[in-house]
Design a protein around this motif. Structure first.
Motif, PDB file in Angstrom:
ATOM      1  N   HIS B 155      15.303  -7.895   2.342  1.00  0.00           N
ATOM      2  CA  HIS B 155      16.600  -7.013   2.291  1.00  0.00           C
ATOM      3  C   HIS B 155      17.808  -7.766   2.961  1.00  0.00           C
ATOM      4  N   ILE B 156      18.848  -7.893   2.197  1.00  0.00           N
ATOM      5  CA  ILE B 156      19.829  -8.424   2.685  1.00  0.00           C
ATOM      6  C   ILE B 156      20.754  -8.005   4.020  1.00  0.00           C
ATOM      7  N   VAL B 157      20.416  -6.639   4.421  1.00  0.00           N
ATOM      8  CA  VAL B 157      20.922  -6.045   5.500  1.00  0.00           C
ATOM      9  C   VAL B 157      20.018  -5.956   6.383  1.00  0.00           C
ATOM     10  N   ARG B 315      32.865 -10.338  -6.323  1.00  0.00           N
ATOM     11  CA  ARG B 315      33.374  -9.656  -5.485  1.00  0.00           C
ATOM     12  C   ARG B 315      32.468  -9.257  -4.259  1.00  0.00           C
ATOM     13  N   CYS B 316      31.298  -9.347  -4.285  1.00  0.00           N
ATOM     14  CA  CYS B 316      30.082  -8.651  -3.531  1.00  0.00           C
ATOM     15  C   CYS B 316      30.400  -8.965  -2.119  1.00  0.00           C
ATOM     16  N   VAL B 317      30.326  -7.859  -1.562  1.00  0.00           N
ATOM     17  CA  VAL B 317      30.325  -8.204   0.312  1.00  0.00           C
ATOM     18  C   VAL B 317      29.062  -7.769   0.697  1.00  0.00           C
ATOM     19  N   ARG B 318      27.893  -8.119  -0.045  1.00  0.00           N
ATOM     20  CA  ARG B 318      26.614  -8.158   0.557  1.00  0.00           C
ATOM     21  C   ARG B 318      26.263  -7.064   1.314  1.00  0.00           C
ATOM     22  N   CYS B 319      26.657  -5.676   0.985  1.00  0.00           N
ATOM     23  CA  CYS B 319      26.310  -4.651   1.849  1.00  0.00           C
ATOM     24  C   CYS B 319      25.014  -3.942   1.412  1.00  0.00           C
ATOM     25  N   GLY B 320      24.374  -4.029   0.474  1.00  0.00           N
ATOM     26  CA  GLY B 320      22.916  -3.784   0.209  1.00  0.00           C
ATOM     27  C   GLY B 320      22.879  -2.207  -0.316  1.00  0.00           C
ATOM     28  N   ALA B 321      24.036  -1.771  -0.651  1.00  0.00           N
ATOM     29  CA  ALA B 321      23.902  -0.161  -1.133  1.00  0.00           C
ATOM     30  C   ALA B 321      23.217  -0.210  -2.354  1.00  0.00           C
ATOM     31  N   CYS B 322      23.303  -1.279  -3.203  1.00  0.00           N
ATOM     32  CA  CYS B 322      22.832  -1.215  -4.668  1.00  0.00           C
ATOM     33  C   CYS B 322      21.172  -1.444  -4.436  1.00  0.00           C
ATOM     34  N   LEU B 323      20.974  -2.146  -3.432  1.00  0.00           N
ATOM     35  CA  LEU B 323      19.450  -2.260  -3.077  1.00  0.00           C
ATOM     36  C   LEU B 323      18.798  -0.787  -2.902  1.00  0.00           C
ATOM     37  N   PRO B 344      19.522  -5.233  -7.382  1.00  0.00           N
ATOM     38  CA  PRO B 344      20.273  -5.644  -8.310  1.00  0.00           C
ATOM     39  C   PRO B 344      21.502  -6.712  -8.226  1.00  0.00           C
ATOM     40  N   ILE B 345      21.904  -6.847  -7.043  1.00  0.00           N
ATOM     41  CA  ILE B 345      22.926  -7.954  -6.876  1.00  0.00           C
ATOM     42  C   ILE B 345      22.214  -9.427  -7.071  1.00  0.00           C
ATOM     43  N   GLY B 346      20.924  -9.291  -6.499  1.00  0.00           N
ATOM     44  CA  GLY B 346      20.067 -10.649  -6.757  1.00  0.00           C
ATOM     45  C   GLY B 346      19.890 -10.808  -7.843  1.00  0.00           C
ATOM     46  N   VAL B 375      27.800   3.352  -6.366  1.00  0.00           N
ATOM     47  CA  VAL B 375      27.809   3.155  -4.801  1.00  0.00           C
ATOM     48  C   VAL B 375      28.505   1.773  -4.409  1.00  0.00           C
ATOM     49  N   CYS B 376      28.649   0.948  -5.411  1.00  0.00           N
ATOM     50  CA  CYS B 376      29.178  -0.332  -4.993  1.00  0.00           C
ATOM     51  C   CYS B 376      30.529  -0.368  -4.339  1.00  0.00           C
ATOM     52  N   PRO B 377      30.821  -0.924  -3.204  1.00  0.00           N
ATOM     53  CA  PRO B 377      32.215  -0.776  -2.502  1.00  0.00           C
ATOM     54  C   PRO B 377      33.306  -1.424  -3.241  1.00  0.00           C
ATOM     55  N   VAL B 378      32.738  -2.418  -4.242  1.00  0.00           N
ATOM     56  CA  VAL B 378      33.707  -3.476  -4.693  1.00  0.00           C
ATOM     57  C   VAL B 378      33.590  -3.051  -6.308  1.00  0.00           C
ATOM     58  N   ARG B 379      32.933  -1.808  -6.727  1.00  0.00           N
ATOM     59  CA  ARG B 379      32.827  -1.908  -8.036  1.00  0.00           C
ATOM     60  C   ARG B 379      32.538  -2.844  -9.174  1.00  0.00           C
ATOM     61  N   ILE B 380      31.600  -3.548  -8.786  1.00  0.00           N
ATOM     62  CA  ILE B 380      30.890  -4.508  -9.766  1.00  0.00           C
ATOM     63  C   ILE B 380      30.061  -3.727 -10.654  1.00  0.00           C
ATOM     64  N   PRO B 381      30.445  -4.188 -12.107  1.00  0.00           N
ATOM     65  CA  PRO B 381      29.637  -3.317 -13.009  1.00  0.00           C
ATOM     66  C   PRO B 381      28.287  -4.145 -13.346  1.00  0.00           C
ATOM     67  N   ILE B 382      27.349  -3.479 -12.417  1.00  0.00           N
ATOM     68  CA  ILE B 382      26.144  -4.290 -12.243  1.00  0.00           C
ATOM     69  C   ILE B 382      25.173  -4.205 -13.539  1.00  0.00           C
ATOM     70  N   PRO B 383      25.333  -2.904 -14.221  1.00  0.00           N
ATOM     71  CA  PRO B 383      24.418  -2.764 -15.242  1.00  0.00           C
ATOM     72  C   PRO B 383      25.015  -3.707 -16.389  1.00  0.00           C
TER      73      PRO B 383
HETATM   74  S1  SF4 Z   1      26.599  -2.739  -3.715  1.00  0.00           S
HETATM   75 FE1  SF4 Z   1      28.125  -4.040  -4.521  1.00  0.00          FE
HETATM   76  S2  SF4 Z   1      29.084  -5.135  -2.770  1.00  0.00           S
HETATM   77 FE2  SF4 Z   1      27.109  -4.115  -2.025  1.00  0.00          FE
HETATM   78  S3  SF4 Z   1      25.464  -5.694  -2.299  1.00  0.00           S
HETATM   79 FE3  SF4 Z   1      25.236  -4.626  -4.094  1.00  0.00          FE
HETATM   80  S4  SF4 Z   1      26.829  -5.586  -5.498  1.00  0.00           S
HETATM   81 FE4  SF4 Z   1      27.187  -6.440  -3.466  1.00  0.00          FE
END
Ligand code: SF4
Lengths: 213, 468
Positions: B155-157, B315-323, B344-346, B375-383
């Motif tokens: 896990h990144i965090v 834009r990702c800040v690697r917070c792990g919220a999407c995991l 998802p970010i991976g 949940v993404c803090p920088v609103r990356i449109p992951i899907p």
């Molecule tokens: S929730 Fe957004 S900012 Fe956080 S790790 Fe996932 S993609 Fe990156």
């Protein structure tokens, strides 16, 4: 092409195709609750994170508290900015470079932040003294407590040392089986001694005539 | 090009996730409980502030920085050099390895203390230091645990969230001699004592960087243990490895990012320790490193930047919220994904950083439920980015032979009305229960489900007869 040129060239080529976005300006606090007074806010946030706060309203009160608290230790590490009269209240200070042997330490905060409950620690006070003792007493001047982190960063940006640490409570980790433990690497107990406005005892080391080596 | 390493294996995702679920079912419990806790804390922390506004702001600052990235990188370089730091640029992991080697040789480095850095995992720094005969010690408690176990982060965090308290007790008993029934405080104290010696002995500290403020040349680092502050303060030399996308324009921007990242990652108002590093020790300072090296690392990031859709992932800040919220990640944890960044970010950065070929099938490891984008803090449109990589897979003919055949046959059928109708007829009369149980994939699906009974008439018949 060097790595630098390569990286910049690929960015420049792709950037042409991106619609430019403006900077949205300063980060605001943007929260539903009205902000309490900075001092109150700092105390709430810092204690929520496990820090302790002691208020002193005179130098006599400060000295009494420190003398009593520090009497429990046989050695002490001291931040460079700790005023000479305070330095004498505890046991023998260890020399710089030996902070790891001290069971407790006293350091001085350059400022504090209400929004995040943070102590702003300046490298000029000594980084080891801020980090190595398991118990750390931090002197804070109540007039240096900023409402928001953006305010605090704005206030120090013109005079930045090599490093600033924001310390917002004791060191913690939940990496062992998701159970919270304190004092993993940094201090496990942090006590902010907040001197009421007007006492004005704590100026930054670089702003004071040299009081101790 | 990027990702020269040999140990990353996203290609085995399917087998690896099946193996995790079959052989180590307890991983699912540990990961599930940790991610649900993280997610609940994030939900609460978002609710305390106007998180929509915070996220809009953060999205815009990052988008602004990325659309002026060359200018801000140059500005950051100038500021850091003016502060007395050395700035290096690295296209690949090899560039970083060469640079570290030069520093190690010049300063006769024997021990390195490391602060948790996913970039250093991505660059496989420890393995390289090992070949140089340098001992590298991970000092974040979670990283320390997995280093002793010889595992990558899951896990990144929280790199060790797949490990239970029992696992840690057994490990520390073996490595540090703590009793088998030691409580977590005793275990942490033993690790602290062991690592304290390393901090004091190390010649070099290696960290990552959460953000770089271009105007002041500040490397910002977030943590809770204090090990990053020690890593960047005690040894003689500090090397910070930062991805080129970590730039923010202004020092004051850190106020927003430090708080938003902490809220998104662990639900805290801010990390308990934040380091804001400008450069090496100055004349009026009693301690701190004499040399600071900042390395701007590409390693596939410009490939992401060049993609007109996928660049948003930077834009990702690697917070792990999407995991934490991902129903797919929660089943297996991160190891199944086969490289540093899981979940998802991976899945959306792997095709850029490793190349699409090596990243497959990660963009498919998602049900596209969309929980991550909420949940993404920088609103990356992951899907959207997952679908983008799936489309690219098809466009480049990288999807499987079976899938391509199936799609081609369907297209042929759909273009011939009589054949289409005959095929429909045949499907309606197929005994699905028996057939389904005999087929691979479908049989697993049918263990829990019943096939519906087909309608006696086709839709086309019904249409012709007139729908009431
Ligand atoms: S929730 Fe957004 S900012 Fe956080 S790790 Fe996932 S993609 Fe990156």
């Amino acid at each position: 092409m060097s790595a630098r040129e390569q990286i910049l060239a690929s960015i420049r080529a792709a950037r042409e195709r991106r619609a430019q976005v403006d900077h949205p300006g300063r980060f605001g606090a943007w929260r539903p609750e009205p902000a309490p007074s900075p001092l109150h806010g700092f105390e709430t946030m810092f204690t929520q994170a496990g820090g302790e706060v002691v208020h002193v309203s005179s130098s006599a009160q400060r000295d009494t508290w420190l003398r009593e608290f520090l009497s429990g230790f046989d050695e002490l590490s001291l931040g460079v900015g700790v005023p000479a009269e305070v330095a004498g209240l505890g046991p023998t200070p260890v020399p710089h470079g030996s902070e790891h042997t001290a069971p407790a330490g006293v350091a001085v905060a350059r400022a504090a932040v209400a929004e995040t409950g943070s102590l702003m620690m300046d490298a000029r006070d000594g980084r080891r003294a801020q980090l190595l003792p398991p118990i750390l007493v931090v002197l804070v001047d109540a007039t240096t407590v900023h409402a928001t982190l953006a305010d605090a960063l704005g206030a120090v940006r013109a005079d930045l040392p090599a490093a600033i640490g924001l310390h917002s409570g004791p060191s913690k980790s939940a990496d062992i089986g998701q159970v919270m433990v304190k004092g993993v690497h940094g201090p496990g107990r942090v006590i902010a001694v907040v001197a009421q406005a007007g006492l004005g005892a704590y100026r930054h080391a670089s702003e004071r005539p040299s009081e101790r080596e | 090009m990027s990702g020269n390493s040999s140990t990353f294996r996203p290609a085995s995702y399917r087998e690896a996730s099946a193996r995790t679920l079959r052989d180590t079912p307890e991983v699912r419990d540990s990961v599930g409980s940790a991610t649900r806790t993280f997610d609940a804390l994030r939900t609460k922390a978002y609710a305390e502030v106007d998180s929509d506004r915070w996220r809009d702001w953060a999205q815009d600052v990052k988008a602004h920085a990325l659309t002026h990235l060359d200018e801000y990188l140059e500005q950051a370089e100038q500021s850091l050099v003016a502060n007395g730091a050395h700035v290096h640029w690295a296209s690949s992991a090899d560039d970083v390895h060469r640079l570290l080697e030069a520093i190690v040789v010049e300063h006769e480095v024997r021990t390195v203390v490391k602060a948790k850095s996913m970039l250093s995992e991505e660059l496989e720094v420890n393995a390289h230091l090992d070949t140089l005969g340098v001992r590298s010690v991970e000092t974040d408690l979670g990283e320390y645990i997995i280093q002793l176990l010889g595992e990558p982060p899951s896990h990144i965090v929280g790199p060790a969230i797949h490990r239970s308290l029992e696992d840690c007790r057994a490990l520390f008993h073996e490595e540090l001699g703590t009793p088998m029934d030691a409580d977590p405080d005793e275990l942490a104290a033993a690790a602290r004592a062991a690592l304290r010696g390393d901090f004091l002995a190390a010649d070099l500290g290696i960290s990552g960087g959460n953000f770089v403020a271009a105007d002041t040349g500040t490397i910002a680092l977030i943590e809770n243990e204090g090990n990053i502050r020690l890593t960047t303060s005690v040894p003689r030399i500090h090397v910070a490895l930062v991805g080129i996308e970590k730039i923010v324009p202004r020092f004051e921007d850190l106020a927003g990012f430090l708080q938003l990242t902490a809220r998104a990652a662990t639900g805290q108002p801010i990390g308990l320790f934040v380091s804001l590093i400008q450069g090496p020790r100055r004349a009026d300072e009693v301690d701190g490193p004499e040399e600071v090296h900042v390395v701007f690392v590409d390693n596939g990031r410009t490939a992401l930047y060049e993609d007109d859709t996928a660049w948003e992932a930077l834009r990702c800040v690697r917070c792990g919220a999407c995991l934490n919220i991902c129903p797919v990640y929660r089943q297996t944890g991160g190891h199944a994904y086969g490289w540093t960044y899981s979940g998802p970010i991976g899945a959306i950065i792997a095709p850029g950083l490793l190349g699409l070929d090596r990243a497959l099938p990660l963009p498919h490891a998602s049900s596209l439920c969309g929980a991550c984008v909420d949940v993404c803090p920088v609103r990356i449109p992951i899907p959207e980015l997952l679908v983008h990589w799936r489309e690219r897979t098809v466009e480049e003919g990288r999807n499987s032979v079976g899938e391509r055949l199936a799609m081609r046959s369907y297209a042929e059928l759909a273009e011939r009305p009589s054949a289409f109708s005959t095929a429909g007829e045949a499907l309606r009369w197929t005994p699905w229960r028996a057939v389904g149980k005999a087929l691979p994939v479908l049989s697993g699906w049918m263990q829990e489900r019943e096939a519906p009974t087909p309608s006696p008439k086709s839709f086309r018949d019904l249409w012709r007869e007139g729908i009431e």
